[in-house]
Design an enzyme around this catalytic site. Structure first.
Site, mmCIF file in Angstrom:
data_model
loop_
_atom_site.group_PDB
_atom_site.id
_atom_site.type_symbol
_atom_site.label_atom_id
_atom_site.label_comp_id
_atom_site.label_asym_id
_atom_site.label_seq_id
_atom_site.Cartn_x
_atom_site.Cartn_y
_atom_site.Cartn_z
ATOM 1 C CD GLU A 179 -2.526 10.863 19.806
ATOM 2 O OE1 GLU A 179 -2.647 9.596 18.126
ATOM 3 O OE2 GLU A 179 -2.143 10.505 20.697
ATOM 4 C CB SER A 208 2.397 6.738 4.314
ATOM 5 O OG SER A 208 1.310 6.643 5.146
ATOM 6 C CD GLU A 220 -11.566 -3.709 3.245
ATOM 7 O OE1 GLU A 220 -12.974 -4.056 3.506
ATOM 8 O OE2 GLU A 220 -11.220 -4.660 3.756
ATOM 9 C CD GLN A 275 -2.402 1.001 3.090
ATOM 10 O OE1 GLN A 275 -2.104 0.691 3.357
ATOM 11 N NE2 GLN A 275 -3.402 2.229 3.225
ATOM 12 N N GLY A 276 1.078 2.040 -1.090
ATOM 13 C CA GLY A 276 1.323 3.549 -1.335
ATOM 14 C C GLY A 276 1.115 4.512 -0.727
ATOM 15 C CB SER A 313 3.695 -2.762 5.334
ATOM 16 O OG SER A 313 3.369 -2.619 6.679
HETATM 17 C C1 LIG Z 1 4.281 -0.878 11.231
HETATM 18 C C2 LIG Z 1 3.686 0.261 10.416
HETATM 19 C C3 LIG Z 1 3.355 -0.081 9.338
HETATM 20 C C4 LIG Z 1 2.592 0.834 7.838
HETATM 21 N N1 LIG Z 1 2.819 0.225 6.374
HETATM 22 C C5 LIG Z 1 1.653 1.220 5.945
HETATM 23 C C6 LIG Z 1 1.653 0.769 4.795
HETATM 24 O O1 LIG Z 1 2.089 -0.287 4.851
HETATM 25 N N2 LIG Z 1 1.521 1.786 3.612
HETATM 26 C C7 LIG Z 1 1.203 3.346 3.836
HETATM 27 O O2 LIG Z 1 0.673 3.719 3.386
HETATM 28 N N3 LIG Z 1 1.304 3.393 5.292
HETATM 29 C C8 LIG Z 1 2.104 2.413 6.687
HETATM 30 N N4 LIG Z 1 2.330 3.228 7.573
HETATM 31 C C9 LIG Z 1 1.715 4.382 7.403
HETATM 32 C C10 LIG Z 1 1.204 4.976 8.718
HETATM 33 O O3 LIG Z 1 -0.168 5.133 7.693
HETATM 34 C C11 LIG Z 1 1.069 6.377 9.282
HETATM 35 O O4 LIG Z 1 2.715 6.216 10.010
HETATM 36 C C12 LIG Z 1 0.649 6.528 10.317
HETATM 37 O O5 LIG Z 1 -0.516 7.262 9.178
HETATM 38 C C13 LIG Z 1 1.299 7.981 10.836
HETATM 39 O O6 LIG Z 1 1.591 9.112 9.671
HETATM 40 P P1 LIG Z 1 3.101 9.523 10.156
HETATM 41 O O7 LIG Z 1 3.608 7.940 10.906
HETATM 42 O O8 LIG Z 1 3.223 10.584 9.265
HETATM 43 O O9 LIG Z 1 2.352 10.598 11.563
HETATM 44 P P2 LIG Z 1 2.622 11.808 12.178
HETATM 45 O O10 LIG Z 1 1.077 11.804 11.223
HETATM 46 O O11 LIG Z 1 3.336 12.541 11.722
HETATM 47 O O12 LIG Z 1 1.794 12.174 13.175
HETATM 48 C C14 LIG Z 1 3.041 11.781 14.761
HETATM 49 C C15 LIG Z 1 2.232 12.036 15.562
HETATM 50 O O13 LIG Z 1 1.375 13.298 15.968
HETATM 51 C C16 LIG Z 1 0.019 13.053 15.924
HETATM 52 N N5 LIG Z 1 -0.865 14.111 15.400
HETATM 53 C C17 LIG Z 1 -0.851 14.112 13.577
HETATM 54 N N6 LIG Z 1 -1.993 14.963 13.537
HETATM 55 C C18 LIG Z 1 -2.041 15.200 14.627
HETATM 56 C C19 LIG Z 1 -3.959 15.453 14.801
HETATM 57 N N7 LIG Z 1 -4.291 16.727 13.850
HETATM 58 N N8 LIG Z 1 -4.293 15.834 15.743
HETATM 59 C C20 LIG Z 1 -3.327 15.126 16.989
HETATM 60 N N9 LIG Z 1 -2.439 14.679 17.030
HETATM 61 C C21 LIG Z 1 -1.706 14.389 15.891
HETATM 62 C C22 LIG Z 1 -0.306 11.503 15.507
HETATM 63 O O14 LIG Z 1 -1.347 10.838 16.032
HETATM 64 C C23 LIG Z 1 1.534 10.928 16.099
HETATM 65 O O15 LIG Z 1 0.947 10.933 17.134
HETATM 66 C C24 LIG Z 1 2.674 2.140 8.425
HETATM 67 C C25 LIG Z 1 3.071 2.398 9.425
HETATM 68 C C26 LIG Z 1 3.416 1.535 10.455
HETATM 69 C C27 LIG Z 1 4.189 1.561 12.139
#
Ligand SMILES: Cc1cc2nc3c(=O)[nH]c(=O)nc-3n(C[C@H](O)[C@H](O)[C@H](O)COP(=O)(O)OP(=O)(O)OC[C@H]3O[C@@H](n4cnc5c(N)ncnc54)[C@H](O)[C@@H]3O)c2cc1C
Lengths: 333, 394
Positions: free
Chosen positions: B377, B133, B248, B130-131, B165
């Protein structure tokens, strides 16, 4: 005869009746209002003036009672009317009709001479008292008992303690009937908690969307929004947990019900505490009913022996498993 | 592997028994997730196992028969998943294909795309990633920058994805890109099924806190994607996809509560085999009971949503309830389990060592559970905005 009835139909009726009860002056008047709405006998068979419906219909009624802080031993009446139907139909009928007010002493055994946690027992003509052997006796609150109002924690359905001057005498319920009655009460208590949780969440969200600090609504602050979202999760968990526990197949039914109740007894009061926080100083006032919900739910937690049930779940968890993937590990305790 | 009857020979009720029996006969020690083996099953073995699982009626249950599915309902899916949860079955290496790409393709794909992609997901010939993020677009997915430009040869894609992932093991990527500029936010988002061997796609694994190398960075440099690989039209595809995503969120890995329960049963059974370990376990009796109650309530969340979906109801934002609940509950459980196994006597081996390794791993890997699929969050925001409808301005 009642094939076309739906549990949700009872919710609206119950909310209206509970609202009317809030304006009624006496417990006897409330009994009449509830009986007229058909709520007291919903679980009892129709030959005792009941509706003979399942627990699915009892739940929305109890939930409405929780929401509206109904000052009546409703849970007790509903489960007693059903339990007494086959044993003492006249008494069951009187309970359904609201002509006799009854309660249940949820704590202690009659064998010991003192029993407690009997909601509104000082107004009840009959109180069910449990015996150590699992049975129970419905005793008249006349000469054989003295009723002390316990320190009033729950303001709306205050508990009383009963002192028995002689071994309890009266209509006897078998251990099997008592077990069923206790299980049914567990569902209804959870439903009352759900009602209180919805009420508290409603008060908190209304207040937060009205009061302005720092030039904006309280509800604009994420800290409070998330707090209320967590409280909404509690409500939804109770709702879905009830739906599941009411339909769980027999082998899983006990765990589904008891786990739900233990969780409700902890999570419910936490929503009232949370709502008090959202309202700030206003939340700490006598006039705002949040503390009433808090008191109600805390009292219910003890009436339903939530701590003891949790210990039973602990015993079940620590016991052997029926999961065959882990059955072959030698037991060496 | 044992031969199996076609899945449509199953009747509800019997479904669980068949699933249980099949897992018993086919889940080998190497595949079990509760053994600290030095040589766990290879990717090829896991892929083969999953393909057999599908043939046996344990995957693709609700998919139409035309796409290789079993054409049954969420009711059978739930029954099978209770059994999958109960056993130490590894998580799917193709859950993105089965639980995300597949449903999206069914919703917005052309008949030709459906015929091409769907059967290969279930028979495990195509593993998907899944591309979505990106480095600059996590919770705020609509900030994504990966660009898709229409050219004479098809779409030209440039950009970078992250946390993808399983990308290094995948054959296809469900890619979310944009046709316009970042200011367009949700408008102009477009989805593609990109072959991972396309020229210009490169993948770099990222090591995670549990030591695994599962999630990756994926770079797209002038990658040409055939028009035939676009899923839906720009805008429409994304709108349909978000509907699918909410379902989902509510239904993926439906086995979770039963899996958590089986992790707990594993821990208890092993501790019962050792006096000292049992004493440790017992000292946490109450906390264990609380975990057990939460597992029971999680079953309520899952089953209630299944009932709603079966009744044809829209579940919309309600999927946030189970996501929030299971992720936090499982973290409480793994934290407790970690404490318990960490108090075992030094140098334990055999089943004690197995459960120790499993719970240490679970403790670390569960940290991701409140991050992926929408952080805690974000779930709480969804509930506040779309369920409680809390105002921000008067
Ligand atoms: C093990 C793992 C597998 C993953 N697999 C995939 C995958 O296959 N494909 C894919 O596309 N993505 C994948 N992801 C990505 C995942 O969807 C993102 O990590 C997630 O959406 C959070 O984005 P970020 O890491 O940029 O954190 P950020 O969005 O930067 O968030 C950092 C922190 O800030 C908080 N935050 C952000 N916005 C707000 C707000 N408006 N209010 C309050 N708090 C906030 C968040 O809750 C978090 O605690 C994976 C992540 C993990 C950990």
């Amino acid at each position: 005869m009642y094939d076309d009835l739906k549990p949700a139909d009872f919710e609206a009726t119950a909310l209206m009746a509970v609202e009317a009860c809030a304006k009624a002056g006496t417990t006897a008047e409330r009994a009449q209002l509830l009986a007229e709405a058909g709520l007291l006998g919903v679980l009892a068979p129709d030959d005792c003036g009941g509706l003979g419906l399942s627990m699915r219909f009892g739940v929305p009624i109890a939930s409405a009672a929780g929401k509206g802080l109904l000052a009546y031993p409703l849970i007790e009446t509903m489960v007693l009317a059903r339990a007494l139907a086959g044993v003492a139909p006249d008494m069951a009928t009187a309970l359904c009709e609201g002509s006799v007010i009854a309660s249940i002493a949820w704590a202690g055994f009659g064998d010991d001479g003192v029993v407690g946690r009997a909601p509104l027992a000082h107004e009840a003509a009959q109180v069910l008292v449990f015996l150590a052997d699992g049975r129970a006796v419905l005793v008249a609150t006349d000469d054989q008992v003295s009723v002390d109002a316990a320190p009033e924690f729950d303001l709306d359905v205050p508990e009383a303690t009963l002192r028995l001057s002689a071994p309890p005498q009266g209509i006897v319920l078998s251990a099997a009937l008592v077990a069923t009655l206790k299980a049914e009460a567990q569902f209804l208590r959870t439903a009352v908690v759900l009602g209180s949780v919805s009420a508290c969440l409603g008060l908190a969200s209304d207040y937060a969307q009205d009061r302005v600090q720092f030039g904006k609504l309280l509800s604009a602050n994420q800290a409070l929004r998330h707090r209320m979202s967590r409280d909404a999760v509690v409500a939804e968990t109770l709702r879905s947990g009830l739906a599941r526990a009411l339909t769980a197949p027999r082998e899983g039914a006990g765990m589904a019900r008891d786990a739900l109740w233990c969780w409700a007894a902890q999570a419910g009061p936490s929503v009232a505490e949370s709502a008090i926080q959202v309202l700030g100083g206003m939340g700490f006032t006598w006039d705002v009913p949040l503390h009433r919900h808090l008191r109600r739910m805390r009292a219910l937690a003890h009436q339903g022996a939530a701590r003891e049930r949790l210990d039973e779940i602990a015993d079940a968890v620590l016991g052997s498993t029926d999961n065959e993937w882990y059955g072959d590990i030698a037991d060496a305790r | 592997m044992t031969p199996t009857a076609p899945a449509d020979a199953f009747t509800p009720g019997a479904y669980a028994a068949r699933a249980r029996a099949w897992l018993h006969d086919n889940l080998t020690d190497a595949l079990r997730t509760d053994r600290a083996l030095s040589e766990p099953a290879s990717l090829a073995e896991r892929v083969a196992f999953e393909a057999e699982m599908h043939k046996a009626g344990l995957a693709g249950i609700t998919w139409p028969k035309a796409y290789g599915g079993h054409g049954l309902t969420l009711r059978e899916h739930l029954e099978a998943n209770r059994e999958i949860g109960r056993a130490p079955v590894p998580n799917s290496v193709n859950s993105i294909g089965k639980e995300l790409a597949g449903p999206i393709i069914m919703a917005v794909g052309t008949p030709a795309q459906q015929a091409e992609y769907l059967p290969e997901i279930l028979n495990m010939q195509t593993i998907w990633c899944q591309g979505f993020s990106e480095p600059g677009a996590g919770s705020d997915l609509a900030a994504l920058r990966t660009k898709a430009e229409a050219t004479a040869d098809g779409w030209r894609v440039n950009g970078q994805k992250i946390w993808t992932s399983g990308a290094s093991k995948s054959q296809r990527c469900l890619l979310l890109a944009r046709t316009g500029s970042v200011q367009d936010r949700h408008r102009g988002l477009v989805m593609f099924a990109v072959p991972m061997d396309s020229p210009g796609v490169s993948v770099r694994e990222i090591r995670s806190i549990d030591g695994a190398r599962s999630f990756c960075e994926v770079f797209f440099s002038d990658v040409i994607v055939d028009e035939a690989n676009m899923l839906g039209t720009p805008d429409e595809g994304w709108a349909a996809a978000t509907r699918v995503l909410s379902i989902e969120r509510a239904t993926n890995r439906m086995y979770r509560p039963w899996r958590f329960q089986s992790e707990l049963e594993h821990l208890v059974a092993v501790c019962r085999s050792d006096k000292a370990a049992y004493a440790v376990l017992k000292s946490h009796a109450r906390e264990l009971a609380e975990i057990r109650t939460e597992i029971e309530l999680l079953k309520g969340h899952v089953e209630t949503l299944v009932d709603s979906l079966l009744a044809g109801e829209e579940i919309g934002p309600r999927g946030s309830f189970p996501k929030f609940f299971w992720s936090e509950a499982h973290q409480r459980f793994t934290r407790l389990a970690f404490d318990i196994v960490s108090r075992f006597a030094p140098g334990v081996d055999g089943p004690l060592r197995d459960v120790q390794a499993r719970m240490q791993e679970a403790y670390l890997s569960s940290r991701a559970e409140t991050i992926y699929a929408g952080t805690t969050e974000i779930q709480l925001d969804i509930i506040a905005n779309r369920i409680l409808h809390l105002k921000k301005v008067a």
